[in-house]
Scaffold this active site. Sequence first.
Site, PDB file in Angstrom:
ATOM      1  CG  ASP A  49      57.878  20.341  34.781  1.00 48.56           C
ATOM      2  OD1 ASP A  49      57.658  19.148  35.071  1.00 48.56           O
ATOM      3  OD2 ASP A  49      59.016  20.752  34.454  1.00 48.56           O
ATOM      4  CB  SER A  50      53.887  16.162  33.940  1.00 47.96           C
ATOM      5  OG  SER A  50      53.206  16.254  35.175  1.00 47.96           O
ATOM      6  CG  ASP A  88      57.839  20.236  38.857  1.00 56.04           C
ATOM      7  OD1 ASP A  88      58.856  20.108  39.558  1.00 56.04           O
ATOM      8  OD2 ASP A  88      57.403  19.329  38.117  1.00 56.04           O
ATOM      9  CE  LYS A 118      58.946  17.200  40.798  1.00 55.19           C
ATOM     10  NZ  LYS A 118      59.741  17.319  39.543  1.00 55.19           N
ATOM     11  CD  GLU A 120      63.510  18.066  35.556  1.00 57.16           C
ATOM     12  OE1 GLU A 120      64.455  18.001  34.756  1.00 57.16           O
ATOM     13  OE2 GLU A 120      62.328  17.884  35.214  1.00 57.16           O
ATOM     14  CD  GLU A 187      60.507  10.804  35.550  1.00 59.55           C
ATOM     15  OE1 GLU A 187      60.505  11.903  36.114  1.00 59.55           O
ATOM     16  OE2 GLU A 187      59.854  10.554  34.509  1.00 59.55           O
TER      17      GLU A 187
HETATM   18  O1  KIV Z   1      56.182  16.941  36.429  1.00 59.95           O
HETATM   19  C1  KIV Z   1      55.857  15.909  37.022  1.00 59.95           C
HETATM   20  O2  KIV Z   1      54.699  15.470  36.997  1.00 59.95           O
HETATM   21  C2  KIV Z   1      56.897  15.191  37.747  1.00 59.95           C
HETATM   22  C3  KIV Z   1      56.547  13.838  38.261  1.00 59.95           C
HETATM   23  C4  KIV Z   1      56.450  12.894  37.145  1.00 59.95           C
HETATM   24  C5  KIV Z   1      57.482  13.394  39.312  1.00 59.95           C
HETATM   25  O3  KIV Z   1      57.974  15.671  37.886  1.00 59.95           O
END
Ligand code: KIV
Length: 273
Positions: A49-50, A88, A118, A120, A187
């Site tokens: 989600d970055s 994510d 994924k 959190e 992280e």
């Molecule tokens: O969103 C993302 O790119 C991440 C990574 C930095 C692990 O969660």
Amino acid sequence: MSQHVQTKRVTAPEIAARKGGEPVVCLTAYTAPMAAILDPHCDLLLVGDSVGMVVHGLPNTVGVTLDMMILHGQAVMRTAIHAMVVVDMPFGSYEAGPETAYANAARVMKETGCQAVKVESGPEVARTVEYLVRRGIPVMGHVGLRPQAVNVDGGFRAKGRTNLERDRVLEEAKATDAAGAFAIVVEGVAEDLAQEITGAVHAPTIGIGASAACDGQILVTDDMLGLFDWTPKFVRRYADLRRHVGDAIASYAADVRARRFPASAETYALKKS
Ligand code: KIV
């Protein structure tokens, strides 16, 4: 008959079995052309989600939606044929409870074709992680610095620097592991805590700013390619693409202004009949 050459794709159990073995190589991917470049070199591609910050210019990941994740997941799945692809779950799509999380995660899996999601994670979402895994959705956890908690934390800060915080991050990792995550992103934690977490959980730990004590590593691809002016301390820049792209664009602009581009080799001519 299909023209496709069948390549065996890395699976969640294969990643899980890498605990303590050859380090797991992971990078973020958001687009089809970049996924094609990364795929042969990586075990796992994360549609993180970055993407909200890296591609869409958002200040943090809180504004990222399920539709954005699905669109980028679809793009990556069109060209990644070897690496496991994990998408994510964005802020607000899984925290309310297992049933909502399942509906949203199943939509991500169906509409993108990815192999896992994924979240959190920590004790609060452990029941959700277990619910998803038991119903056929492999889950990667994410502990320590959790970017979706930016508003509670008051910014992006390394975690585990006090005893209380250390216990908290360890608890997040243990709860995620016990719930059945096949791997856990760790992280922004110091090396000794990363070592303790890696020793305490069955799942491979995938570090980002968490030292070499983890079972694998992940970076935001655009960071390691040098596409940004500023990157966190833990990023190693393997290229300086911002400068290279800037130089290329400056040359193009100069050529257009001087009428050096396009030349005759770059121009269609009339067909000779
Ligand atoms: O969103 C993302 O790119 C991440 C990574 C930095 C692990 O969660």
